[in-house]
Design a protein around this motif. Structure first.
Motif, PDB file in Angstrom:
ATOM      1  N   SER A  20       4.163 -26.315  48.565  1.00 34.59           N
ATOM      2  CA  SER A  20       5.370 -27.131  48.334  1.00 34.59           C
ATOM      3  C   SER A  20       6.238 -27.232  49.579  1.00 34.59           C
ATOM      4  CB  SER A  20       6.176 -26.541  47.176  1.00 34.59           C
ATOM      5  OG  SER A  20       6.631 -25.227  47.495  1.00 34.59           O
ATOM      6  N   GLY A  37       5.084 -27.307  52.594  1.00 33.83           N
ATOM      7  CA  GLY A  37       4.342 -27.998  53.636  1.00 33.83           C
ATOM      8  C   GLY A  37       3.823 -27.091  54.733  1.00 33.83           C
ATOM      9  N   LYS A  38       3.761 -25.789  54.469  1.00 34.07           N
ATOM     10  CA  LYS A  38       3.285 -24.859  55.492  1.00 34.07           C
ATOM     11  C   LYS A  38       1.771 -24.652  55.444  1.00 34.07           C
ATOM     12  CE  LYS A  38       7.605 -22.200  55.656  1.00 34.07           C
ATOM     13  NZ  LYS A  38       8.217 -20.854  55.514  1.00 34.07           N
ATOM     14  N   ALA A  73      -2.199 -26.293  53.645  1.00 38.27           N
ATOM     15  CA  ALA A  73      -2.930 -27.359  52.975  1.00 38.27           C
ATOM     16  C   ALA A  73      -4.145 -26.752  52.291  1.00 38.27           C
ATOM     17  CB  ALA A  73      -3.353 -28.440  53.971  1.00 38.27           C
ATOM     18  N   LYS A 125      -0.793 -24.168  58.712  1.00 33.51           N
ATOM     19  CA  LYS A 125      -0.630 -25.171  59.761  1.00 33.51           C
ATOM     20  C   LYS A 125      -0.139 -24.560  61.065  1.00 33.51           C
ATOM     21  CE  LYS A 125       0.151 -28.897  56.453  1.00 33.51           C
ATOM     22  NZ  LYS A 125       1.034 -30.012  56.019  1.00 33.51           N
TER      23      LYS A 125
END
Length: 428
Positions: free
Chosen positions: A27, A29-30, A32, A44
């Protein structure tokens, strides 16, 4: 649910994390999704000098289903478990069918066929394809898990039953049979042989006792071929009667019990034929390999109060099993070996004659048969959400095998990839 595997941006394995933390990383965005099954995240950013805790992979090989478990030896935490279902005798049946069709076609030719030079020798360590498939499945998952987490040791259940000890308890002293493992080897063998049911009435899910088919008071021995399992009422009713007297009114049951008593275990034979091959291949991974017996596995599982399942058996393999296993929140991944399709150029009827052509085109709009997809159908007669393995068609209307059955004629426009084809099907 089992923990989620995590890789850094360089695909270096980190410590598995709780599913709640995995949702938070997604959630924010750190991270995938790197792989759908087993569920794996990729960060990431790079993690410098991580403190990664080593895990032990534990294997309980079986003829039809193999249990897998990842355990932290220091904390006793069970990180991940799975049941790997093999293709069983599907490979053998397919090879038998192909051989029969070929021989039938050749028999229709009247010309003389010169004998072929016998140069097809089997290499050392050769296994039949059906047995070799079991070993290959296990090695595949050992390799996959090694790339997703830090594994420092392997435990394998090498000997399911110690048949020499069962036949002759004095083979290495009475201490072996009179210690903490007394009776576990024989009882586990009988449970497998008699399918965990009463030999006389077929009762399941009840207390079973070891029963002498021919009573010892009438010349019976303690050999495994004279032992079976009986529920408490049947055992008491039989007492020390001769089995022929006890079942004189049931000749069919008497014949079945006497035949089953002397029949070897086919599944056990398959495991025994592959165990050393698997052990030799595991040793080539350069990781220390610990081995244990089926009796020790059951003893470890019993004193820890775990249910009889393949994955809990795997978690209890070997003497390295921690005294306390942390199993809360664990949900097994069910893996089924499906193979990679066929190379047949045409389909044949029962006599071996070609009846239809097989397309050589494997991909249709980026999908191929065996991919796991999610289809959200918003219009038409088949409105709904479907998740499962897809069978592609040149018409671009695919079939999806879901847990509720086969759904046909789903347009590729509604399909979205969850997991690329890798020869396995998955479920929880």
């Amino acid at each position: 649910m089992s923990k989620v595997f995590v890789l850094d941006t360089n695909k270096q394995p980190l410590n598995p994390i709780h599913s709640g933390r995995a949702r938070m990383l997604l959630s924010q965005g750190k991270a995938a999704v790197f792989r759908g099954f087993p569920f794996t995240l990729i960060l990431k950013e790079e993690v410098s000098s991580p403190d990664v805790k080593p895990l032990r992979i534990k294997i309980d090989p079986g003829a039809k289903t193999t249990g897998l478990a990842l355990v932290n030896d220091k904390t006793g935490e069970v990180v991940w478990v799975a049941e790997l279902q093999h293709r069983d005798f599907q490979i053998r049946d397919a090879l038998t069918s192909r051989r029969q069709l070929r021989r039938f076609r050749r028999s229709r030719k009247t010309r003389y066929r010169k004998p072929r030079f016998l140069n097809r020798t089997r290499p050392k360590g050769w296994l039949p394809p059906s047995l070799n498939s079991r070993v290959a499945n296990i090695l595949t998952w050992v390799k996959r898990l090694s790339s997703l987490c830090q594994i420092n040791a392997i435990s394998q259940e090498l000997v399911r039953f110690d048949t020499q000890q069962m036949e002759n308890p004095e083979i290495s002293g009475t201490g072996y049979q009179q210690g903490t493992l007394a009776g576990y080897e024989i009882r586990e063998f009988l449970l497998e042989k008699w399918n965990r049911t009463c030999a006389y009435c077929g009762a399941k899910d009840t207390k079973l006792e070891i029963e002498h088919i021919q009573p010892r008071s009438k010349g019976g021995s303690n050999r495994v071929s004279n032992l079976c399992l009986a529920c408490v009422p049947c055992n008491r009713e039989k007492g020390n009667q001769d089995i022929k007297d006890f079942l004189k009114g049931k000749p069919d049951l008497l014949k079945r019990i006497l035949g089953q008593a002397k029949r070897p275990l086919a599944d056990t034979s398959a495991v025994n034929a592959t165990r050393w091959n698997l052990y030799d291949n595991l040793r080539q991974t350069s990781l220390p390999v610990e081995v244990g017996t089926g009796g020790l596995t059951k003893y470890n599982r019993t004193i820890r109060g775990l249910d009889k399942t393949h994955y809990w058996d795997a978690a209890c393999v070997g003497a390295s099993t921690p005294e306390r296993l942390i199993t809360s929140g664990i949900k097994p991944l069910l893996i089924s070996a499906k193979g990679h399709g066929t190379r047949q150029q045409c389909r044949t009827n029962k006599l071996g004659f070609p009846v239809r052509y097989c397309s050589r085109t494997k991909f249709h709009k980026g999908f191929q048969t065996g991919d796991i997809v999610k289809a959200v159908v918003t219009s038409g007669k088949k409105v709904g959400t479907y998740v499962g393995r897809v069978a592609t068609r040149a018409t671009l209307r695919f079939n999806i095998s879901t847990k509720d059955g086969l759904v046909q004629g789903i347009s590729h426009k509604y399909c979205k990839h969850i997991h690329k084809k890798d020869g396995y099907a998955y479920a929880y």
